[in-house]
Every structure is written in C-alpha cells, then in structure tokens.
Design a protein around this motif. Structure first.
Motif, PDB file in Angstrom:
ATOM      1  N   CYS A  18       8.432   3.180   4.588  1.00  0.00           N
ATOM      2  CA  CYS A  18       7.187   2.540   5.026  1.00  0.00           C
ATOM      3  C   CYS A  18       7.421   1.395   5.990  1.00  0.00           C
ATOM      4  O   CYS A  18       6.495   0.917   6.621  1.00  0.00           O
ATOM      5  CB  CYS A  18       6.444   1.971   3.809  1.00  0.00           C
TER       6      CYS A  18
ATOM      7  N   ALA B 277       0.113   9.493  -5.865  1.00  0.00           N
ATOM      8  CA  ALA B 277      -0.769  10.393  -6.593  1.00  0.00           C
ATOM      9  C   ALA B 277      -0.267  10.487  -8.016  1.00  0.00           C
ATOM     10  O   ALA B 277       0.921  10.554  -8.260  1.00  0.00           O
ATOM     11  CB  ALA B 277      -0.748  11.757  -5.931  1.00  0.00           C
TER      12      ALA B 277
ATOM     13  N   LYS C 141       1.327   3.272  -3.397  1.00  0.00           N
ATOM     14  CA  LYS C 141       0.323   4.040  -4.099  1.00  0.00           C
ATOM     15  C   LYS C 141       0.776   5.487  -4.162  1.00  0.00           C
ATOM     16  O   LYS C 141       1.156   6.070  -3.179  1.00  0.00           O
ATOM     17  CB  LYS C 141      -1.018   3.959  -3.386  1.00  0.00           C
TER      18      LYS C 141
ATOM     19  N   LYS D  71       4.648  17.554   2.874  1.00  0.00           N
ATOM     20  CA  LYS D  71       5.066  16.379   2.114  1.00  0.00           C
ATOM     21  C   LYS D  71       6.337  16.678   1.350  1.00  0.00           C
ATOM     22  O   LYS D  71       7.257  15.891   1.334  1.00  0.00           O
ATOM     23  CB  LYS D  71       3.982  15.992   1.117  1.00  0.00           C
TER      24      LYS D  71
ATOM     25  N   SER E 224       0.814  -1.207   0.000  1.00  0.00           N
ATOM     26  CA  SER E 224       0.000   0.000   0.000  1.00  0.00           C
ATOM     27  C   SER E 224       0.845   1.253   0.000  1.00  0.00           C
ATOM     28  O   SER E 224       0.429   2.291  -0.439  1.00  0.00           O
ATOM     29  CB  SER E 224      -0.930   0.005   1.205  1.00  0.00           C
ATOM     30  N   CYS E 225       2.068   1.151   0.504  1.00  0.00           N
ATOM     31  CA  CYS E 225       2.916   2.332   0.506  1.00  0.00           C
ATOM     32  C   CYS E 225       3.221   2.820  -0.882  1.00  0.00           C
ATOM     33  O   CYS E 225       3.615   3.952  -1.077  1.00  0.00           O
ATOM     34  CB  CYS E 225       4.259   2.019   1.154  1.00  0.00           C
TER      35      CYS E 225
END
Lengths: 186, 575
Positions: free
Chosen positions: A109, A35, A33, A79, A30-31
C-alpha cells in the motif's frame, strides 16, 4: 438520524490507550481493511481491525454489491493471482515494544519509507525521529526495525524501498535501551 | 386513413417500429388492429410468463423476430434460486409447430437447453439471428447444432451466458459454404477454441462486422484473424498472455492499421498492458470501449489510451481508473453518452476506488452524458446536487455505494437531498438505482418529480411503508420496481393493487411483507401471479395462525393473461 451523529461516542474501539485519532487512522490504515470471508490467514487479527470501523463491518450479504457473477469471478481471480505473486496484499506483522498486541500492515500500500513510517506513527501513536544514514534514527526513543529473509533484525530505511518490500518478513518498533544496539542515539 | 386499401396502411405501418407505438396503433380501430396484427414483424415480450406462446401466435401470426425475457433482474445477483423458471423450450416447441417463419430470437435471463437449440436450428429455414444474454442451461453442443443447421445464420451473439464448454468442435460445425456471418460473439466461453476452424470461418465471412473472442484466443491468432477481417467494426479481444511475443504485437499492429472501420473494443481479460499500443492506429475512431474485465490495464497505460479516444460515446471501466483517470475522461471524451464504472474491490476499503469527485468531474466535462452506472465507496449530497445541475439530461442514473446505509461522508446526513436533486433536474429519467443511507424523504422526492420513471431499484433504504407508497402513487409510468432489504410491508403492498396491472413486475425481498398480506393481494388481484420464493425447508408456511406475522423472504409478482404457470418448482408458491 441522531443515531449517526452520536455513533462516534458509542463506537466500540480497541485503539491503544490515549489514541484519539481514529478518523486519521482509518484513512491511513485503510489498506488494512479486509473482506471477512477472504483470504486472511488469521481470522482473529482481521476481526481486531474490524472493530475500529463503524457501523460494524459486513458479513457477506447475498447478492451485494449488485455485480454479476462473471465479473466477480474475474476480479477475484485477479486478486488471488496478484496475492500469490506478492504484488498486492503483502502483509507483515508489526509489533511495538510495550504494546499489548500486534498489528498487520500491507506493505504494497505504500510507495516509500516516509509513507510507511507515517502510517506506523499513527497506528502506534509515536514518533520515529529523523533518519540519518550513518547514525540511524535520532530524536526518538523508538526505532523501526524489520526482520529480513535471513532472520536478521535490520534498521528500516537502509536499503532501497523495493528491496525492503521483498525481503521484509515482519516489523518491530523497538523502544528504549534495546534500540541502542542499532545505532540510535536518544 | 380508412379510405386507403389495407396494403397502403400496412406500408405506412412498416415505418412504425417501436413496440409501444405499434401497440398504440392497434388500439385505434378494429381494422387497424387487424392490419397491425398481421404485419407485426418484431414481437417483444418483457416477461415470458405474462402470455403463452399459443396466445402470442393467435395475436401475431406472421412475426419474424421474437424477444423474450425470463427471470427478474435480481437473478443477475443470485437472488433467484436455480430452477425458478424461464424455460424457452415450450416457446420453441410451439413456434416450431406453427408456420411462423422465425428469423430472429433474442433471449434474456432464460433457461435454454441443447435440446431447445437443436429444435430451433431444425425448425426455421430462414433463421438468421440468435442473441442470448445472461442465459444458462446449454452447452457448446447446442451451439454446434446452430452452426450446423442454420444455413443463413448471420448473428450468433452470446453475451455473459453460463455455457457448459465441452471443448467440442462447434466452430468447425459451420459448413464450408457458410459465408453469411455478420456477428460472432463467444467471449463468455471458458474453454479452448479451435483456432484453425475459427480462422477459416472468419476468412470466409466477408460480412463479419462484430467479432468477440474468448480468452482462449491468443495474441498471434488475433493478429492472423485481423488480417482476414479488416472490415471489422466491433472487436472483443481474448488474451494477451505472452508478454514476450513482441513479433505478434507488431503483426497485430500492422493488421489493426488496416481496420479503418473499427469502432468498438472490448475484452482484454488477460491483457499485458503494453500490447495496448497495437491499437494506437484506431483509438481516435473508437466510439465504444469496454475495459471492465481488464483488471490488468490501469494507471498510465489506461490514461494514455483514453487520452487518444476523443470520440468515445460509451465507456465501461473499472474503478481502478480513479478520480484522476475520470478527470482525464472528462476532459477528453466530449462525446461521451454512457459511462459504467465497476468495482474492483467488492467489499470496500481499497484505496484506488473512485469517489464523488470523479462523478462530478464527469458530469461537468461530458455534456452529452445520459446514462451512468457508478460503483463507489462514498458520496455526498453536495456532489449529487452539482451533478444534477451539470447534467439534467440523464435517462439512466444508477449509483451504487458499496456499503449499505452509508451516509454523506462529510455531513453524515442521508443522501435524500442528493437523489432528490437528481430526480428534480432530470425530467427524462427512466431508470434509477439508489443507494447509501436513505429515508422515506427520498421516495417522496421520487414520487413527486420522477414522473417518467419506468424502472426503480431500491436496496437498504427507507423507514416506513410511506416510502413505497410515495413511489407507487407518484410514478405513474413505473414498469419495474425491485426492492430488497427495505422496511416496506403489507400496508404499502396492498394500498392500491390496481397499480400492479399497469406494471410489468414487482420484486420485494427481505422486506416486511407477510404471507397473509401476499395472500390478500392474490385474492384482490386475480390478474396477477403472486409468487413466493421460499428456499427454507423449515418454514411451515401453511399454518394459518401465523400468516400475519410470517415474513415472506422473496416476493415476485407480475401481471399475466394466462394465470398460474405450470412449470414452477416446489420452492415457488403461486398464491
């Protein structure tokens, strides 16, 4: 609603042949993913990651999520700052001998080697065997290695986790005879 | 009551403060209408285009406080193009020409210029209070006028505005004789602040209760300010950039110890977490905590802080708090009434976000909770049903699942049943925002059960016009309905145009309504302004043949007594 029940069957995936565990993979990976419109320096790689997810991932929708610009700016600033510090978003390429294409993972992560190795195992559907300080990895023909700042190929697991994260430039999962040189016993 | 002289009736009316109640009073009889008219002190206008300043003054000649709202709510999310409207200038001009003794002006989502602020500052001798929320169009020069000219200024409250910061000396424009400040909030200013002027201002303002600083006020300055203002009740902190400055931290802690009235904390935009400990002495008294801009504060620091804030009533936080953090909130903050959880990762995929478990924990642990705004990446019907059981007292329930159309992540079902449970259990629900995968069914439930609902926000939901019709027919108290990216069209829009007379406004964007439908609506309902916002130059909307099929991108309609507005820009067509 039937559409959603059958969605998995029609799902377009680029998992490796024989990979079934997309759901687990999604959880573990999942890390990764990202944008779409973001800071990814390699658009093709992130679009590769995208295809696993269903439904097809978002283009940026105007005004969504419903968060005021002031808030969005604050979060984006944070970020970007932490990306440049290398705190979060420490992405490295991962290759596996014999696999047709590379992957990318975000080292920040993971909290330690066991998490990282589990994630790699799921990502590439293999087993890494057991780590021993002297002999390296036993019980598998795969050996996880990494390239450090000096350009040397090192065995994953030797140095403290923090040191590994700060010196790791890329990861390579060696297979078979090549791996023998690093002290692996099959 | 007619046996009493007017002064007595007026005196009784003074105890009635709610706008709704005063509106009701004025309808009882002619003499009450007249008395109420002249004694109305606070006027609230929810849509600045629903009435003109002249008519307002005609009805209420003696008011002291005016609240005006301009752009529709979705303007907050960039859905309303720049220049759409909401200009305050004509209002201030009209009020200045009249003899009204304006003392307070509260504006939300309006366009304010420096010229307006200058005129405002010069026109009303007793002007005391300026509150600007989500406004734009002005600079620190306008603030300088207010500071210079409003001799009795008590409140200057700037919340989340876009202000052009000229880095001028607006703070030093407050005359040395100005000692009346009660509220000073300039957190949204981006530029440098004259710290010397600020300290002197705070030092000579003994009534200062609320002070919210911008990020340009560093730790050492904050420490000095707190020494001058131990009576402070609400504090918005600027930046804590210098982690090394432990001396300032200690000074701050010593000063904070004396702030025994401090109840609300916010800000922390650039906060080094360990400096939070300066606020140890006051945590147990805090009733309001806003850490929603504090991206640096998370993990154990955050948990530690919350564990000591047992009296919290209001908490605004980022989702980096996680489910575990929300469990701490649930077990600590038994007085919690309002919770807002904002997203840190706007595109989903972060692994620190909150889930349905956090929401359930809060609902179970906080019996007084009545307002919630919750951004998350996943939800289940089961969780929502549990939340409804635990918390039937919700007045505001806003759930935003970041990914549009996302179903219950366990059952893959739509979230109709979950939201249905919420509206059925929460009989006092006034505001609702829905998200996730939703069919017409959820709107059937909303129309059936949400009888007191006044504001509903819909995005990426529903299947057919029936959905919107359920809501329009069922929710008799609806005032504001805003819909985006949902398949509702002309049939729903035109079913009963009289409904819109009882509502403040309707917003529909990226839906299925057509130009033809909107034109028919405008014809049937001349008491509405039907605005089409069309930014696309290529759209040849005039061609009659295509109207029936030509989809309207953005529709905004509202009731008005003054007809078409004259200040609409070219991309807004008022039908």
């Amino acid at each position: 609603m039937n559409e959603f029940v059958n969605l998995k069957a029609t799902e377009l995936r680029l998992g490796l042949p024989g990979t079934d565990n997309v759901f687990e993979e999604r959880q573990r990976v999942s890390c990764n993913k990202r944008a779409i419109q973001g800071d990814s320096e390699n658009e093709t790689e992130s679009s590769t990651l995208k295809i696993e997810m269903s439904p097809p991932r978002k283009a940026q929708i105007v005004g969504w999520p419903p968060v005021r610009s002031l808030r969005k700016n604050i979060i984006q600033t944070k970020k970007n700052e932490s990306d440049s510090e290398g705190g979060r978003g420490h992405y490295v390429k991962v290759s596996m001998d014999g696999a047709p294409y590379l992957r990318k993972i975000d080292l920040s992560c993971y909290k330690g080697y066991s998490e990282l190795l589990k994630a790699l195992e799921i990502m590439f559907s293999f087993s890494v065997g057991e780590y021993f300080e002297r002999e390296g990895y036993r019980g598998s023909e795969f050996v996880p290695t990494y390239e450090d700042k000096d350009g040397d190929w090192m065995l994953i697991g030797d140095v403290p986790w923090e040191m590994f994260v700060s010196t790791c430039k890329r990861v390579r999962i060696m297979k078979g005879s090549e791996a023998k040189g690093l002290g692996c016993c099959v | 009551m007619n046996y009493f002289p007017d002064e007595v009736i007026e005196h009784v009316f003074n105890f009635v403060t709610s706008h709704k109640d005063r509106n009701s009073i004025s309808l009882v009889c002619k003499s009450w209408f007249k008395i109420e008219r002249y004694s109305r002190q606070n006027v609230f206008i929810g849509n600045c285009y629903s009435i003109s300043p002249e008519r307002l003054l005609g009805r209420f000649p003696c008011f002291k406080s005016l609240t005006l709202k301009g752009k529709p709510h979705f303007a907050d999310f960039n859905l309303v193009p720049h220049g759409w409207g909401g200009f305050v200038q004509p209002w201030i001009e009209a009020l200045a020409r009249s003899r009204v003794g304006l003392e307070e002006l509260r504006l939300k989502r309006m366009v304010v210029t420096d010229e307006s602020l200058e005129l405002l500052s010069r026109s009303f001798v007793n002007f005391k209070s300026l509150v600007l929320v989500s406004c734009e169009g002005f600079s620190t020069d306008g603030l300088a006028s207010i500071a210079s000219n409003c001799r009795y200024l008590q409140d200057l409250d700037l919340q989340e505005n876009e202000i052009d910061d000229h880095r001028g000396q607006w703070l030093s424009c407050f005359p040395e004789t100005s000692t009346t400040l009660v509220t000073l909030n300039f957190a949204c200013l981006e530029g440098e602040t004259n710290l010397v002027a600020l300290e002197r201002l705070v030092a000579r303002s003994p009534n200062l209760r609320s002070l919210k600083l911008n990020r340009a006020v560093p730790l050492d300055a904050l420490a000095r300010l707190m020494v001058c203002a131990p009576q402070i009740v609400e504090l918005g902190v600027g930046s804590y950039e210098d982690e090394q400055d432990s001396e300032s931290c200690l000074k701050l802690q010593a000063a904070i110890k004396k702030c025994t009235s401090l109840r609300s904390l916010s800000g922390f935009l650039e906060a080094a977490p360990h400096c939070l400990s300066a606020f140890n002495p006051v945590c147990h008294n805090l009733t309001s905590l806003n850490l929603s801009y504090a991206a640096e504060i998370h993990g154990s620091h955050l948990i530690w802080l919350i564990e000591h804030c047992k009296k919290l009533q209001r908490l605004w936080i980022l989702d980096s708090i996680g489910d575990k953090g929300l469990e701490v909130v649930a077990s600590t903050c038994k007085e919690l009434q309002e919770l807002r959880v904002f997203p840190t990762d706007l595109h989903g995929g972060g692994n620190t976000a909150v889930t349905e478990d956090g929401l359930v924990a809060i609902s179970a642990g906080c019996p007084k909770l009545h307002s919630i705004l919750y951004f998350c990446q996943q939800m289940t019907n089961a969780a929502l049903i549990t939340v409804a059981k635990n918390c039937p007292n919700f007045i505001r329930f806003r759930l935003c699942i970041l990914e549009p159309h996302k179903p219950d992540h366990v059952t893959s079902q739509p979230l109709d049943e979950g939201f249905g449970a919420i509206v059925q259990a929460c009989k006092n629900l006034k505001r609702l925002s829905v998200s996730g995968l939703l069919t017409d069914q959820v709107f059937l439930y909303i129309g059936m059960f949400a009888t007191r609902l006044e504001m509903l926000s819909i995005a990426f939901a529903g299947d057919t016009d029936k959905g919107m019709l359920y809501v329009l027919n069922g929710c008799k108290k609806m005032r504001k309905l805003e819909i985006r990216d949902s398949p509702f069209g002309d049939t729903a829009l035109l079913a009963d145009v009289n409904k819109y007379g009882a509502m403040r406004s309707l917003w529909m964007s990226s839906c299925e309504v057509t130009l033809g439908g909107c034109k028919r609506l405008a014809q049937k309902a001349p008491w509405l302004n039907v605005e089409i916002i069309n930014e696309n130059d290529n759209n040849r909307m005039e061609e009659n043949g295509y109207e029936g099929r030509q989809k309207v991108d953005k529709l905004y309609l509202y009731r008005t007594v003054v007809g078409t507005r004259v200040d609409a820009p070219p991309f807004v067509w008022i039908l």
